[in-house]
Design a protein around this motif. Structure first.
Motif, mmCIF file in Angstrom:
data_model
loop_
_atom_site.group_PDB
_atom_site.id
_atom_site.type_symbol
_atom_site.label_atom_id
_atom_site.label_comp_id
_atom_site.label_asym_id
_atom_site.label_seq_id
_atom_site.Cartn_x
_atom_site.Cartn_y
_atom_site.Cartn_z
ATOM 1 N N ASP A 218 0.805 -1.220 0.000
ATOM 2 C CA ASP A 218 0.000 0.000 0.000
ATOM 3 C C ASP A 218 0.844 1.280 0.000
ATOM 4 O O ASP A 218 0.462 2.278 -0.592
ATOM 5 C CB ASP A 218 -0.925 0.022 1.227
ATOM 6 C CG ASP A 218 -2.023 -1.016 1.141
ATOM 7 O OD1 ASP A 218 -2.216 -1.578 0.041
ATOM 8 O OD2 ASP A 218 -2.690 -1.267 2.157
ATOM 9 N N TYR A 219 2.002 1.242 0.681
ATOM 10 C CA TYR A 219 2.778 2.486 0.764
ATOM 11 C C TYR A 219 3.310 2.933 -0.599
ATOM 12 O O TYR A 219 3.633 4.106 -0.791
ATOM 13 C CB TYR A 219 3.909 2.384 1.799
ATOM 14 C CG TYR A 219 4.830 1.196 1.643
ATOM 15 C CD1 TYR A 219 5.782 1.153 0.632
ATOM 16 C CD2 TYR A 219 4.743 0.119 2.514
ATOM 17 C CE1 TYR A 219 6.619 0.069 0.490
ATOM 18 C CE2 TYR A 219 5.582 -0.974 2.383
ATOM 19 C CZ TYR A 219 6.516 -0.997 1.365
ATOM 20 O OH TYR A 219 7.342 -2.075 1.229
ATOM 21 N N GLN B 170 1.467 2.842 -3.292
ATOM 22 C CA GLN B 170 0.332 3.626 -3.767
ATOM 23 C C GLN B 170 0.358 5.022 -3.121
ATOM 24 O O GLN B 170 0.111 6.018 -3.783
ATOM 25 C CB GLN B 170 -0.960 2.868 -3.387
ATOM 26 C CG GLN B 170 -2.156 3.232 -4.191
ATOM 27 C CD GLN B 170 -2.114 2.659 -5.602
ATOM 28 O OE1 GLN B 170 -1.190 2.908 -6.355
ATOM 29 N NE2 GLN B 170 -3.124 1.903 -5.955
ATOM 30 N N THR B 171 0.680 5.070 -1.819
ATOM 31 C CA THR B 171 0.758 6.361 -1.131
ATOM 32 C C THR B 171 1.792 7.258 -1.805
ATOM 33 O O THR B 171 1.546 8.440 -2.036
ATOM 34 C CB THR B 171 1.176 6.159 0.345
ATOM 35 O OG1 THR B 171 0.306 5.202 0.938
ATOM 36 C CG2 THR B 171 1.110 7.468 1.114
ATOM 37 N N ARG C 224 2.866 7.134 -4.848
ATOM 38 C CA ARG C 224 2.375 7.580 -6.163
ATOM 39 C C ARG C 224 1.314 8.660 -5.987
ATOM 40 O O ARG C 224 1.263 9.605 -6.768
ATOM 41 C CB ARG C 224 1.788 6.404 -6.932
ATOM 42 C CG ARG C 224 2.847 5.426 -7.399
ATOM 43 C CD ARG C 224 2.246 4.349 -8.285
ATOM 44 N NE ARG C 224 3.255 3.387 -8.698
ATOM 45 C CZ ARG C 224 3.102 2.076 -8.647
ATOM 46 N NH1 ARG C 224 1.957 1.553 -8.234
ATOM 47 N NH2 ARG C 224 4.069 1.267 -9.020
ATOM 48 N N ALA C 225 0.497 8.508 -4.959
ATOM 49 C CA ALA C 225 -0.567 9.490 -4.743
ATOM 50 C C ALA C 225 0.001 10.860 -4.392
ATOM 51 O O ALA C 225 -0.672 11.870 -4.522
ATOM 52 C CB ALA C 225 -1.512 9.015 -3.635
ATOM 53 N N LYS C 226 1.245 10.898 -3.925
ATOM 54 C CA LYS C 226 1.886 12.185 -3.624
ATOM 55 C C LYS C 226 2.421 12.823 -4.897
ATOM 56 O O LYS C 226 2.905 13.941 -4.879
ATOM 57 C CB LYS C 226 3.084 11.961 -2.684
ATOM 58 C CG LYS C 226 2.698 11.841 -1.238
ATOM 59 C CD LYS C 226 3.944 11.823 -0.359
ATOM 60 C CE LYS C 226 4.427 10.417 -0.125
ATOM 61 N NZ LYS C 226 5.528 10.353 0.861
ATOM 62 N N GLY C 227 2.438 12.076 -5.996
ATOM 63 C CA GLY C 227 2.970 12.609 -7.245
ATOM 64 C C GLY C 227 4.427 12.264 -7.453
ATOM 65 O O GLY C 227 5.095 12.843 -8.297
ATOM 66 N N VAL C 228 4.934 11.322 -6.667
ATOM 67 C CA VAL C 228 6.330 10.899 -6.806
ATOM 68 C C VAL C 228 6.497 10.151 -8.132
ATOM 69 O O VAL C 228 5.621 9.391 -8.533
ATOM 70 C CB VAL C 228 6.704 9.988 -5.617
ATOM 71 C CG1 VAL C 228 8.073 9.367 -5.814
ATOM 72 C CG2 VAL C 228 6.650 10.775 -4.318
ATOM 73 N N SER C 229 7.625 10.393 -8.801
ATOM 74 C CA SER C 229 7.821 9.741 -10.099
ATOM 75 C C SER C 229 8.112 8.259 -9.910
ATOM 76 O O SER C 229 8.584 7.836 -8.856
ATOM 77 C CB SER C 229 8.976 10.399 -10.852
ATOM 78 O OG SER C 229 10.181 10.078 -10.193
ATOM 79 N N ILE D 110 11.526 7.241 -8.620
ATOM 80 C CA ILE D 110 11.773 7.395 -7.180
ATOM 81 C C ILE D 110 10.934 6.404 -6.380
ATOM 82 O O ILE D 110 11.368 5.901 -5.347
ATOM 83 C CB ILE D 110 11.527 8.861 -6.760
ATOM 84 C CG1 ILE D 110 12.586 9.707 -7.457
ATOM 85 C CG2 ILE D 110 11.581 9.025 -5.257
ATOM 86 C CD1 ILE D 110 12.608 11.144 -7.086
ATOM 87 N N LYS E 7 13.473 4.499 -4.200
ATOM 88 C CA LYS E 7 13.448 4.905 -2.794
ATOM 89 C C LYS E 7 12.418 4.083 -2.018
ATOM 90 O O LYS E 7 12.763 3.303 -1.146
ATOM 91 C CB LYS E 7 13.113 6.395 -2.722
ATOM 92 C CG LYS E 7 13.013 6.970 -1.315
ATOM 93 C CD LYS E 7 12.860 8.480 -1.408
ATOM 94 C CE LYS E 7 12.470 9.095 -0.080
ATOM 95 N NZ LYS E 7 12.182 10.535 -0.238
ATOM 96 N N HIS E 8 11.154 4.236 -2.389
ATOM 97 C CA HIS E 8 10.115 3.628 -1.560
ATOM 98 C C HIS E 8 10.127 2.109 -1.590
ATOM 99 O O HIS E 8 9.977 1.463 -0.557
ATOM 100 C CB HIS E 8 8.751 4.174 -1.982
ATOM 101 C CG HIS E 8 8.617 5.632 -1.690
ATOM 102 N ND1 HIS E 8 8.008 6.109 -0.560
ATOM 103 C CD2 HIS E 8 9.056 6.716 -2.363
ATOM 104 C CE1 HIS E 8 8.068 7.435 -0.554
ATOM 105 N NE2 HIS E 8 8.695 7.833 -1.649
ATOM 106 N N ALA E 9 10.305 1.547 -2.766
ATOM 107 C CA ALA E 9 10.280 0.084 -2.830
ATOM 108 C C ALA E 9 11.633 -0.509 -2.458
ATOM 109 O O ALA E 9 11.715 -1.433 -1.651
ATOM 110 C CB ALA E 9 9.872 -0.370 -4.227
#
Ligand SMILES: Nc1ncnc2c1ncn2[C@@H]1O[C@H](COP(=O)(O)OP(=O)(O)OP(=O)(O)O)[C@@H](O)[C@H]1O
Ligand SMILES: [Mg+2]
Lengths: 315, 310
Positions: free
Chosen positions: A209-210, A212-213, A215-220, A223, A227-229
């Protein structure tokens, strides 16, 4: 932190004691006699007098437990004993051999990571594409190909046919030319396993889910992945890389033997063949300690990359 | 003036088992400053509706219709433009804060990231702004908390972080997906109060299956059933004059109405019933309900319902 490390160290003592007793007894009960092996001349017979003298000199005539206690006492005083064969301190042999193994391990690890991490990530983000399939088929091959076979193939190709690299040997203190083939041989096997783990752990992270979070912030997407994954996906991978490095440092008997690399694996197997018990015992203890230390380091690093299991987090 | 206008939106997922019609011809519009609630049982497509607006669906999804926002159809803008919309113009507060926060990134950074991205602030200023956001959602000692990781926060606090993250770039429209789910009564009341305060001057699409929360927060609500809207009106009208049997059932399942659940289960979105989608569970079903699919009709001003018997 210090407390944790100390506690872990203390927990290791019984384990190391058990390892030492077991290895000591196995060596003792194994067939073959170091005195006879070493005192056998070119004519194939051993001089009983010199055999006897050697036994007394090395304390081999004493009962097993006395021998063990003497050995243990010496080890606790930092003395691993002397090689039966060369007469020089076991410690010096191990130090030299470990230096060679360490070099080989670092280069193999670099090769392994340089292949596995990018391939694992690419496979995951291009899941089920031809690239992914090719990577995973390659990884399966890499896992299932025995080291000695790959080693011999590389040796034939680059050493014999193409003549680009020396076939075997340590060269000038283990130079790059000599290190490449054994390092590639060792590196590809672990690269295959690491790539597969990297892929599956990246796929798992990307499904969370994070992501999706983010992406919902507009992160490319770049990144989101890097970064997140990746931060999450690397957690299990780092553990495995650490353990892998631990195995590498123990020295691969097969690869070191094929390539004539004077590392710890070859030292162990040579001393077993020569019934050089002090050396064998020294090698086993060294490898055991190394293994637990690496495990400890992996644990500590794990706590650094995964904030959820930080021992000092109990605020 | 309307902020968001959704026209004939269809979001389907082709799967090996069949075509999942998660959102099936939904039309609605949300005014500026309005909070519009979407209520429905689990699996009726609420989250997919929100994600369709954000264009955050997996590539397998097929989307048709129009989503008009700030003079353009969001379904037609480029991905780069859409990335700018996300977080800056429209924020979505995803359901389930525990899994929606990244476990290995500090909470402050998770908020600051959007600020850096959309407002071009440098690292330090973005961090400062993130702390201000945490303060705005009433997280005590925000400066210290910003350096902590999500697992160090309680459920209610995580929800506050999610809200802070959504508000960080001051978007004009917020889509909040079940922001009060799983919270106990006191915490829920606090979160409701917080949402009320921070969205006063914003448009909001509130997804929930909690009518109590909807009553507190929404100006209008829509009831969603099996991928489509079945009734919508001003919140007061819905409570005073519910017309669709599903709406009545839903109201009857409120705790103060004795918690009578609607009998039966929602249909599979792959094999929807012919006629009215609710007819297998409806006690007023007649032949026409089984044969014809009812259209949305306006029964009173601003009160729409999809039922032959309304
Ligand atoms: N990627 C997907 N592929 C196939 N089906 C999907 C996908 N995402 C959602 N669905 C289906 O769409 C339907 C609607 O899901 P959605 O998550 O919108 O429900 P919901 O109303 O938000 O439920 P809840 O209240 O439990 O959150 C479900 O039946 C779900 O299985
Ligand atoms: Mg949902």
């Amino acid at each position: 932190m210090i407390d944790y490390v100390l506690k872990r160290m203390i927990q290791l003592i019984p384990a190391l004691l058990i390892v030492s007793v077991v290895s000591f007894s196995i060596i003792y009960f194994a067939p073959g006699d170091p005195a006879e092996t070493l005192c056998t001349g070119p004519d194939g017979t051993a001089n009983p007098k010199s055999v006897e003298a050697f036994r007394t000199k090395m304390g081999l005539d004493k009962p097993l437990y006395t021998q063990y206690l003497i050995w243990l006492n010496n080890v606790l005083h930092g003395d691993l004993g002397y090689s039966y064969q060369s007469g020089s301190p076991v410690f010096n042999h191990i130090k030299r051999a470990f230096g060679a193994t360490f070099k080989l391990s670092v280069v193999s690890l670099i090769i392994s990571l340089a292949i596995s991490i990018p391939l694992g990530i690419i496979s995951a983000i291009k899941q089920n594409s031809p690239v992914d399939v090719a990577c995973m088929v390659g990884a399966s091959l890499g896992v299932s190909m025995p080291n000695f076979w790959l080693g011999l193939l590389l040796m034939l190709l680059f050493g014999v046919y193409l003549g680009w690299l020396p076939v075997a040997g340590y060269g000038d203190g283990g130079d790059l030319e000599h290190i490449l083939l054994p390092a590639i041989t060792l590196g590809t096997g672990s690269a295959a396993i690491t790539a597969r783990l990297m892929r599956s752990s990246m796929l798992e992270a990307l499904g969370q889910d994070y992501i999706q979070t983010a992406r919902a912030k507009g992160v490319s997407e770049r990144i989101v992945i890097s970064k997140h994954a990746l931060k999450n996906a690397l957690i299990p991978v780092v553990t495995m890389i650490g353990l892998n490095f631990g195995y590498l440092l123990n020295g691969s008997i097969v690869v070191e033997t094929i390539f004539g690399w004077p590392g710890i694996g070859r030292l162990t197997i040579d001393s077993i063949n020569m019934r050089d018990y002090m050396m064998v015992q020294g090698c086993i203890m060294f490898v055991a300690i190394l293994f637990v230390v690496i495990n400890l380091l992996v644990d500590i690093s794990y706590r650094y990359i995964d904030p959820r299991i930080r021992y000092d987090a109990a605020r | 003036m309307s902020s968001l206008e959704i026209i004939d939106l269809k979001t389907h997922f082709p799967t090996p088992d069949g075509h999942v019609r998660a959102v099936d011809t939904i039309t609605l519009s949300i005014m500026e400053n309005e909070t519009f609630g979407v209520i429905g049982e689990t699996g009726c497509g609420k989250t997919v509706l929100g994600l369709s607006v954000m264009r955050l669906l997996p590539p397998t999804a097929t989307i048709a219709g129009k989503i008009r926002y700030a003079g353009r159809n969001l379904l037609e803008v480029s991905e780069a433009e859409m990335r700018r919309v996300r977080g800056e113009e429209i924020a979505m507060i995803l359901q389930n804060p525990t899994t929606s926060l990244n476990p290995v990134i500090r909470v402050g950074e998770q908020i600051a990231e959007a600020i850096r991205l959309h407002q071009g602030l440098n690292k330090r200023d973005a961090k400062k702004k993130a702390v201000e956001m945490l303060d705005a959602v009433k997280i005590p000692s925000p400066a210290e908390r910003a350096n902590e990781y999500p697992h160090e926060f309680s459920g209610g606090m995580k929800q506050r972080v999610m809200i802070a993250m959504g508000l960080a770039c001051d978007p004009a429209l917020i889509i909040a997906d079940e922001p009060t789910k799983g919270l106990d009564v006191t915490i829920k009341a606090q979160i409701v109060e917080l949402i009320q305060k921070v969205t006063e001057k914003k448009a909001m699409l509130l997804i929930t299956h909690d009518l109590g929360v909807a009553r507190e927060l929404c100006d209008r609500i829509a009831l969603m059933y099996a991928g489509e809207l079945v009734e919508y009106a001003q919140i007061k009208e819905i409570f005073e004059n519910p017309l669709h049997p599903y709406t009545r059932g839903f109201l009857g399942s409120l705790p103060d109405q004795g918690l009578v659940p609607i009998p039966g289960i929602s249909p599979s979105l792959i094999e929807l019933p012919d006629g009215c989608r609710f007819h297998p569970r409806c006690k007023y079903t007649t032949d026409v309900c089984k044969q014809k699919h009812p259209e949305m009709i306006e029964v009173a001003e601003g009160h729409f319902v999809r039922c032959f018997h309304a």
